[in-house]
Structures are given as C-alpha cells and as structure tokens.
Design a protein around this motif. Structure first.
Motif, PDB file in Angstrom:
ATOM      1  N   UNK A 174      59.601  21.753   0.704  1.00 45.12           N
ATOM      2  CA  UNK A 174      58.913  21.117   1.825  1.00 45.12           C
ATOM      3  C   UNK A 174      59.986  20.792   2.855  1.00 45.12           C
ATOM      4  N   UNK A 175      60.217  21.696   3.815  1.00 44.31           N
ATOM      5  CA  UNK A 175      61.285  21.484   4.791  1.00 44.31           C
ATOM      6  C   UNK A 175      61.166  20.162   5.538  1.00 44.31           C
ATOM      7  N   UNK A 176      59.952  19.719   5.805  1.00 49.38           N
ATOM      8  CA  UNK A 176      59.775  18.474   6.561  1.00 49.38           C
ATOM      9  C   UNK A 176      60.250  17.262   5.769  1.00 49.38           C
ATOM     10  N   UNK A 177      60.159  17.337   4.438  1.00 48.50           N
ATOM     11  CA  UNK A 177      60.605  16.228   3.596  1.00 48.50           C
ATOM     12  C   UNK A 177      62.019  16.427   3.070  1.00 48.50           C
ATOM     13  N   UNK A 178      62.622  17.608   3.328  1.00 50.26           N
ATOM     14  CA  UNK A 178      63.951  17.900   2.812  1.00 50.26           C
ATOM     15  C   UNK A 178      63.943  18.285   1.352  1.00 50.26           C
ATOM     16  N   UNK A 179      62.802  18.814   0.862  1.00 52.88           N
ATOM     17  CA  UNK A 179      62.670  19.185  -0.540  1.00 52.88           C
ATOM     18  C   UNK A 179      62.947  20.670  -0.727  1.00 52.88           C
ATOM     19  N   UNK A 180      63.809  20.997  -1.692  1.00 59.24           N
ATOM     20  CA  UNK A 180      64.145  22.387  -1.981  1.00 59.24           C
ATOM     21  C   UNK A 180      64.456  22.504  -3.469  1.00 59.24           C
ATOM     22  N   UNK A 181      63.455  22.945  -4.267  1.00 58.95           N
ATOM     23  CA  UNK A 181      63.622  23.157  -5.696  1.00 58.95           C
ATOM     24  C   UNK A 181      63.200  24.596  -5.991  1.00 58.95           C
ATOM     25  N   UNK A 182      64.134  25.550  -5.917  1.00 55.35           N
ATOM     26  CA  UNK A 182      63.796  26.969  -5.995  1.00 55.35           C
ATOM     27  C   UNK A 182      63.489  27.485  -7.393  1.00 55.35           C
ATOM     28  N   UNK A 183      63.621  26.649  -8.424  1.00 56.57           N
ATOM     29  CA  UNK A 183      63.318  27.102  -9.775  1.00 56.57           C
ATOM     30  C   UNK A 183      62.451  26.070 -10.483  1.00 56.57           C
ATOM     31  N   UNK A 184      61.688  26.544 -11.461  1.00 56.46           N
ATOM     32  CA  UNK A 184      60.802  25.673 -12.223  1.00 56.46           C
ATOM     33  C   UNK A 184      61.495  25.192 -13.487  1.00 56.46           C
ATOM     34  N   UNK A 185      60.882  24.215 -14.162  1.00 56.69           N
ATOM     35  CA  UNK A 185      61.403  23.743 -15.434  1.00 56.69           C
ATOM     36  C   UNK A 185      62.112  22.402 -15.339  1.00 56.69           C
ATOM     37  N   UNK A 186      62.691  22.000 -16.438  1.00 54.99           N
ATOM     38  CA  UNK A 186      63.398  20.720 -16.526  1.00 54.99           C
ATOM     39  C   UNK A 186      64.706  20.827 -15.765  1.00 54.99           C
ATOM     40  N   UNK A 187      64.979  19.885 -14.879  1.00 57.81           N
ATOM     41  CA  UNK A 187      66.224  19.940 -14.110  1.00 57.81           C
ATOM     42  C   UNK A 187      66.651  18.558 -13.643  1.00 57.81           C
ATOM     43  N   UNK A 188      67.914  18.481 -13.275  1.00 59.94           N
ATOM     44  CA  UNK A 188      68.531  17.228 -12.839  1.00 59.94           C
ATOM     45  C   UNK A 188      68.503  17.161 -11.314  1.00 59.94           C
ATOM     46  N   UNK A 189      68.033  16.020 -10.772  1.00 56.24           N
ATOM     47  CA  UNK A 189      67.975  15.864  -9.317  1.00 56.24           C
ATOM     48  C   UNK A 189      68.709  14.595  -8.905  1.00 56.24           C
TER      49      UNK A 189
END
Length: 297
Positions: free
Chosen positions: A158-173
């Motif tokens: 979501x570019x407007x929110x600054x969200x960029x998660x290009x892969x699915x699954x369990x991950x660290x943010x």
C-alpha cells in the motif's frame, strides 16, 4: 492492534522499577471525563504528522501543512465490569453528533480530546480513563521490542501507507512496517505476478489493529526476561503515552488484571455513497448496551 493498546500492553508488562520511570515521563491531558457504570478505558492511536517514525520523512506521511492537527486513527474501548470485560474497536469513520464539530469520529480530535470524549458519550460510551499514543511513538516501541513476528497470508503493498511486504508467510517486521499494516486503507495483493487492488473491508483497519496488538503482546512477554530490553521498552513507552491527569499506576495495574482478549469491531452501517462515511445503526447501540455501557454526560 490498536496503536495505544499495543503500547499500553508494553507498559503493563513492565516491572515496578520501569513503571516508576514511566510515571514521571508521560504527558497529561486536561479533559472532563463523563461517568458511567463499571470502568471504561478509551485508548486512542493518533495520526499526528509532527512526530513521525524514525527513518521516515514528510514525503511518506504528508506535512503538517497538508495534514494539520491530530486525528483519532484507531479507537479502542475497554469496558470492565463485574460481569466481565468487553473490548470494542470503534470505526474511525463513524459519524458522531456529540463532538464540538459534528462529523467523523476521527476528525473529532482536531477540536481536542474533550470533543472525542463527548462524541463517544453521544453513542453511549463513557470514559473513565483516556490514553493516547501517536504514530512515531508506536513505531519506536515496536523497534524497542525488537520488532514483531507476523503472519502475512499474501504479498501485500500500500504505497499510500508505506507498506511493502512482497512475500507471504511468517516474517519479522520493524516498527515502520507494523505501523503501515495498521494504517493501510488501499492494499494491493500480488496475483499472478501483478499487483491488484485487494477487496477492501471497511472494518479491515480495526481488525488489523487486533492482529498487530497480539503480535506485540507476544513479543513483550518473550522480552520480559531481558532487563536491558525491559528498560528500552519502558523508555520508549514513557515517551509515547499521554494520559488524563487522573489515571495512575494503580489504574494501569487494574487493566492488566482484566482478561482483554481480542477486540470486537463495533457494528456500524456500510460506507455511504462511495465515501468512507458510516452511520450508527440499531446494532451499534445494542452492542454498546450489551457491553454494559451508558454515558451520563
């Protein structure tokens, strides 16, 4: 996750020494709180562009000239009574009549905290304790906790929110990404190699608040055994929180003892005429009453 409840969960997981540090650093709000049965906490995540997350600029969120003042971005209500505890996530786009300037609940904070408290009272929700946190404060607390582990069902951005998660699954943010997950209003999913607008749930923001809250709570519990991590969390949380002048450490302790669970989204009407505006329905008032709330203001 509501921004505020997530940060508050950090505070409630700290020891007595860390809480003492926090008590002397939190800012205070001058507000008249309307009475009601039981004890009701109103927890507000503020969208305030003057205090942005570390590593971001006004190009990511907009300037204070473009987006002046503070808005109530996420509103969680925790009602504690002898019969049990209820936690409601109140949609920010609900039209309220009790505010200083009638309109959407999110905008009521532009007239100050009293306006938001009065607006909630207008739909039957009292306020015994008011706690807030802003964008930068939330991200800082997540980073102080060492980030979050989240489960992403599909690649999303979501570019407007600054969200960029290009892969699915369990991950660290990190804190910036966790904040973007909560703020996302126009998500896109990767379908057959192309970014496609996702089906937008008008309650999606409120539901995502619960997801991130759970992740942060789990992280805080795992960090409790580390004194240096607890100190870093206390320092970040104390700079992030603002509370009314009558809420103290004993009150925070009482909330800790409550069985919070996950928030339920307060039912309201569907968005009207292609806008984000939503109105209260008989189900809205029934849910407030079923939770045991009424406002004497």
């Amino acid at each position: 996750m509501g921004l505020t409840l997530a940060v508050l969960s950090v505070v409630l997981g700290l020891g007595a020494a860390e809480l003492a540090v926090l008590a002397g650093r939190v800012d205070r709000l001058d507000v008249v709180l309307p009475d009601g049965p039981g004890t009701t906490w109103v927890l507000v995540g503020l969208d305030f562009r003057a205090h942005l997350p570390a590593g971001t600029t006004s190009r990511d969120f907009g300037t204070t000239a473009q987006v002046p003042g503070s808005r109530a971005d996420v509103i969680l209500v925790v009602h504690v009574a002898a019969s049990g505890t209820t936690m409601l996530s109140v949609p920010r786009d609900l039209v309220v009549a009790g505010a200083a300037t009638p309109g959407r609940l999110a905008l009521s904070w532009l007239d100050g905290p009293q306006s938001t408290v009065d607006a909630l009272c207008g739909i039957g929700i009292p306020t015994d304790h008011l706690v807030t946190v802003d964008l930068g404060g939330f991200a800082a607390v997540v980073d102080a906790a060492g980030g979050l582990e989240v489960d992403v069902p599909a690649p999303v951005r979501d570019p407007q929110a600054g969200l960029e998660l290009p892969s699915a699954g369990r991950q660290h943010v990190d804190g910036r990404t966790a904040l973007a997950m909560v703020r996302s209003r126009h998500p896109e999913e990767l379908v057959d190699g192309a970014w496609t607008p996702a089906t937008v749930d008008p309650d999606g923001r409120a539901a995502m608040a619960g997801t991130v809250l759970g992740a942060l709570t789990d992280t805080v519990r795992r960090s409790a055994a580390s004194p240096w991590r607890a100190h870093a969390l206390a320092w970040s949380a104390s700079a992030a929180l603002t509370m009314d002048r009558h809420t103290g450490l004993a009150d925070l302790g009482s909330l800790l003892r409550a069985d919070l669970g996950r928030p339920v989204v307060l039912p309201v009407g569907e968005p009207v005429g292609g806008t984000v505006t939503r109105f209260a329905t008989p189900e809205t008032h029934a849910a407030v009453e079923a939770a045991g709330m009424s406002c004497a203001g």
